[in-house]
Scaffold this active site. Structure first.
Site, mmCIF file in Angstrom:
data_model
loop_
_atom_site.group_PDB
_atom_site.id
_atom_site.type_symbol
_atom_site.label_atom_id
_atom_site.label_comp_id
_atom_site.label_asym_id
_atom_site.label_seq_id
_atom_site.Cartn_x
_atom_site.Cartn_y
_atom_site.Cartn_z
ATOM 1 N N LYS A 296 55.913 25.252 -23.496
ATOM 2 C CA LYS A 296 54.545 24.980 -23.892
ATOM 3 C C LYS A 296 54.172 25.950 -25.013
ATOM 4 O O LYS A 296 53.943 27.125 -24.766
ATOM 5 C CB LYS A 296 53.546 25.132 -22.747
ATOM 6 C CG LYS A 296 52.181 24.577 -23.121
ATOM 7 C CD LYS A 296 51.026 25.275 -22.423
ATOM 8 C CE LYS A 296 50.725 26.586 -23.066
ATOM 9 N NZ LYS A 296 50.176 26.423 -24.468
ATOM 10 N N CYS B 172 52.458 41.970 -31.749
ATOM 11 C CA CYS B 172 52.410 42.806 -30.548
ATOM 12 C C CYS B 172 52.954 44.202 -30.810
ATOM 13 O O CYS B 172 52.737 45.114 -30.020
ATOM 14 C CB CYS B 172 53.217 42.158 -29.447
ATOM 15 S SG CYS B 172 54.942 41.906 -29.918
HETATM 16 N N1 NAD Z 1 55.494 41.302 -26.212
HETATM 17 C C1 NAD Z 1 55.749 40.343 -27.067
HETATM 18 O O1 NAD Z 1 56.910 40.026 -27.407
HETATM 19 C C2 NAD Z 1 54.611 39.587 -27.675
HETATM 20 C C3 NAD Z 1 54.890 38.743 -28.755
HETATM 21 C C4 NAD Z 1 53.817 38.024 -29.327
HETATM 22 C C5 NAD Z 1 52.526 38.152 -28.827
HETATM 23 N N2 NAD Z 1 52.316 38.968 -27.774
HETATM 24 C C6 NAD Z 1 50.969 39.134 -27.246
HETATM 25 O O2 NAD Z 1 50.303 37.861 -27.185
HETATM 26 C C7 NAD Z 1 48.909 38.031 -27.448
HETATM 27 C C8 NAD Z 1 48.492 37.142 -28.592
HETATM 28 O O3 NAD Z 1 48.974 35.822 -28.401
HETATM 29 P P1 NAD Z 1 48.026 34.714 -27.781
HETATM 30 O O4 NAD Z 1 46.617 34.884 -28.260
HETATM 31 O O5 NAD Z 1 48.673 33.388 -27.968
HETATM 32 O O6 NAD Z 1 48.092 35.098 -26.213
HETATM 33 P P2 NAD Z 1 47.545 34.262 -24.968
HETATM 34 O O7 NAD Z 1 47.969 35.015 -23.776
HETATM 35 O O8 NAD Z 1 46.114 33.913 -25.143
HETATM 36 O O9 NAD Z 1 48.354 32.872 -25.038
HETATM 37 C C9 NAD Z 1 49.751 32.878 -24.967
HETATM 38 C C10 NAD Z 1 50.202 31.539 -24.377
HETATM 39 O O10 NAD Z 1 49.704 31.455 -23.053
HETATM 40 C C11 NAD Z 1 49.021 30.227 -22.874
HETATM 41 N N3 NAD Z 1 47.993 30.391 -21.855
HETATM 42 C C12 NAD Z 1 46.718 30.814 -22.012
HETATM 43 N N4 NAD Z 1 46.071 30.807 -20.823
HETATM 44 C C13 NAD Z 1 46.972 30.363 -19.902
HETATM 45 C C14 NAD Z 1 46.925 30.114 -18.500
HETATM 46 N N5 NAD Z 1 45.811 30.323 -17.785
HETATM 47 N N6 NAD Z 1 48.042 29.645 -17.886
HETATM 48 C C15 NAD Z 1 49.173 29.441 -18.588
HETATM 49 N N7 NAD Z 1 49.289 29.644 -19.921
HETATM 50 C C16 NAD Z 1 48.186 30.099 -20.553
HETATM 51 C C17 NAD Z 1 48.486 29.876 -24.245
HETATM 52 O O11 NAD Z 1 48.200 28.507 -24.332
HETATM 53 C C18 NAD Z 1 49.655 30.306 -25.122
HETATM 54 O O12 NAD Z 1 50.626 29.301 -25.156
HETATM 55 C C19 NAD Z 1 48.739 39.501 -27.795
HETATM 56 O O13 NAD Z 1 48.324 40.226 -26.659
HETATM 57 C C20 NAD Z 1 50.134 39.944 -28.195
HETATM 58 O O14 NAD Z 1 50.345 41.324 -28.003
HETATM 59 C C21 NAD Z 1 53.321 39.709 -27.192
HETATM 60 O O1 LIG Z 2 54.280 39.760 -31.923
HETATM 61 C C1 LIG Z 2 55.260 39.953 -31.301
HETATM 62 C C2 LIG Z 2 56.642 39.721 -31.826
HETATM 63 O O2 LIG Z 2 57.552 39.832 -30.748
HETATM 64 C C3 LIG Z 2 56.903 40.718 -32.898
HETATM 65 S S1 LIG Z 2 58.518 40.671 -33.527
HETATM 66 O O3 LIG Z 2 58.563 39.519 -34.470
HETATM 67 O O4 LIG Z 2 59.468 40.460 -32.423
HETATM 68 O O5 LIG Z 2 58.720 41.946 -34.200
#
Ligand code: NAD
Ligand SMILES: O=C[C@H](O)CS(=O)(=O)O
Length: 488
Positions: free
Chosen positions: A182, A292
């Site tokens: 998803k 992130c």
């Molecule tokens: N650690 C990593 O590798 C990494 C990488 C990218 C982003 N992030 C984190 O993601 C966040 C930003 O991305 P975002 O705004 O898409 O995050 P988000 O948590 O709002 O959404 C991420 C995914 O979860 C889904 N989602 C939302 N609510 C849900 C629920 N109740 N049940 C199931 N799925 C649900 C969304 O539709 C989306 O597909 C930031 O906190 C960032 O740090 C972490």
């Molecule tokens: O935003 C989170 C991603 O995992 C960053 S990276 O592309 O893996 O560096």
């Protein structure tokens, strides 16, 4: 449909289930919008729990066959998928920039970065080795074999619309698992383009499925509770991660969690300042600060604080802000107006508590979802910006005096994903690296992500690792075989 979207058949407006391009059962659809200008790029199915249950059942049927293929066969198909992604990288990058906003050069970078996981796991597929262990008794043999976990679900964020999918699905498919993905509601088009290329690569029906939805709750509940799902891999906010962990617990699913960050970026007085400024710029402003692992708090020694902040402010003010499809643009829009309001509220909270704006500090004159690259000084740790993930082009710069103080400030957060520090003192490098509670640490380097190294965090930044030789084990079960009663 805006003319700038690629005309070739990578623009898909249906979900992909069991090798078929399908509508939602309800026939509901939702618009995909360009965050830079509000243009409606396409419409995709707004799938429900019922659509998702069907996808899971199809993935289970496919697992019964796919899990019995040879690792060499899986390797060859993954390699073909990699080749096709690279061949079509320009078209995919244009889709990505228009649905998530990042500048085109960054989208091209992400397509190659995301494809590298497919390449890497096409190779690792053939290395899911087991063991033969010397038995304690003469009449038995002890063997350890690895086998695929089963049907997996993957829920991914908008900020890396391709790489977060391939970082999960490549190892899953390599190990013999099948997957229901998803993607984020904001960025389904890149995910669907990946599905098109997977089909062209010869991936059998049901192995890789993409369910699109305008929100995550209903689909996500199925993907974290369905009895046929044996593992969930989530990348996104810590809040949603915690919810999915709770939902997954009832059926004791395997989990991988890649969650939020609050990266410290420490500059010691012995740092190479030119390198520190370059590292700060690439770490902070990648994807307009929406990654992130972006530097989230700059923690700078008092002796170099003025120099660092002035130089950072000059470089930040010079960044070109605009539509990511336009030549020369270095900072795109934030993903939506809620993101702009959150970033602006953090800046205003800091200023209300005594913070000083060196440059930027408010929504960009372009209006809409654009925000000024910003540098803030004279900060204190009671400000919200010290504890929250900013996810925007804002550089709060805190001051420290001693090494111990810098480490204490850096670790003062529930997060533990990435950290960075700059120092030319080798003894200090080993001391500080060992004391920082983070899964990944950049030392004199601001960009550290690669498919070759384990990506992941500690504390409330998640669990598990993606990429590297460690990434395949997330999708494998270890089975011990005790072969007894032998007359050998
Ligand atoms: N650690 C990593 O590798 C990494 C990488 C990218 C982003 N992030 C984190 O993601 C966040 C930003 O991305 P975002 O705004 O898409 O995050 P988000 O948590 O709002 O959404 C991420 C995914 O979860 C889904 N989602 C939302 N609510 C849900 C629920 N109740 N049940 C199931 N799925 C649900 C969304 O539709 C989306 O597909 C930031 O906190 C960032 O740090 C972490
Ligand atoms: O935003 C989170 C991603 O995992 C960053 S990276 O592309 O893996 O560096």
């Amino acid at each position: 449909m805006p003319t700038s979207l690629p005309q070739e058949s990578l623009l898909k407006e249906h979900c992909y289930i069991d090798g078929h391009w399908a509508d939602a059962i309800s026939e509901r659809r939702y618009p995909v919008v360009n965050p830079a200008n509000g243009d409606v790029l396409a419409e995709v199915p707004d799938c429900s729990a019922q659509d998702t249950e069907q996808a899971v059942e199809k993935a289970h049927q496919a697992f019964l066959t796919w899990s019995n293929t040879t690792s060499k066969h899986r390797s060859q198909i993954l390699r073909k998928w990699f080749d096709l992604i690279i061949e079509h990288q320009q078209a995919i990058a244009e889709l990505m920039t228009q649905e998530c906003g990042k500048p085109l050069f960054e989208s091209l970078g992400e397509v190659n970065y995301g494809a590298s996981f497919v390449e890497w796991f096409s190779e690792e597929a053939k290395r899911a080795y087991g063991d033969i262990i010397p038995a304690p008794f003469a009449d038995r043999k002890i063997l350890v074999q690895k086998q695929p976990v089963g049907v997996c679900s993957a829920i991914t964020p908008w900020n890396f619309p391709l790489a977060m999918i391939t970082r999960k699905c490549a190892p899953a498919i390599a190990s013999g698992c099948t997957v229901v993905v998803k993607p984020a509601e904001a960025t389904p088009l890149t995910a669907l383009a990946l599905a098109e290329l997977a089909e062209r690569a010869g991936l059998p029906s049901g192995v890789f499925n993409v369910v699109t939805a305008s929100h995550g709750k209903d689909v996500g509940e199925v993907l974290s509770t369905h009895p046929l799902i044996r593992k969930i891999s989530f990348t996104g906010s810590t809040g949603v991660g915690k919810l999915l962990l709770k939902q997954s617990a009832e059926s004791v699913k395997r989990v991988s969690m890649e969650l939020g960050g609050n990266a410290p970026f420490i500059v010691f007085d012995d740092a190479d300042m030119d390198k520190a400024i370059e590292g700060a710029m690439v770490s902070k402003y990648r994807n307009t600060g929406q990654t992130c692992v972006c530097a989230n708090r700059f923690i700078v020694h008092e002796d170099v604080y003025e120099t660092f902040t002035q130089r950072l402010a000059e470089r930040s003010a010079a960044l070109v802000v605009g539509n990511g499809m336009d030549e020369g643009v270095q900072q795109g829009p934030l993903i939506n107006m809620a993101a702009v309001e959150k970033v602006d509220s953090l800046v205003k909270d800091a200023v209300s508590k005594g913070g000083k704006v060196l440059t930027g500090g408010q929504p960009h004159e372009l209006g809409g979802t654009f925000y000024q690259p910003t540098v803030l000084t004279q900060l204190s740790r009671d400000m919200k910006i010290a504890q929250e993930e900013i996810f925007g082009p804002v550089c709060p710069v805190f001051k420290f005096r001693t090494e111990e103080e810098a480490i204490e400030i850096a670790n003062d957060t529930p997060y533990g994903l990435a950290a960075y520090f700059y120092s030319n003192d080798q003894s200090r490098v080993w001391r500080v690296a060992s004391k920082l509670d983070y899964g990944m640490i950049g030392i004199n380097e601001g960009i550290i992500s690669t498919e070759l190294a384990p990506f992941g965090g500690m504390k409330e930044s998640g669990m598990g690792r993606e990429g590297s030789k460690y990434g395949l084990d997330e999708y494998l079960e270890v089975k011990y075989l005790c072969m007894g009663g032998l007359d050998v």
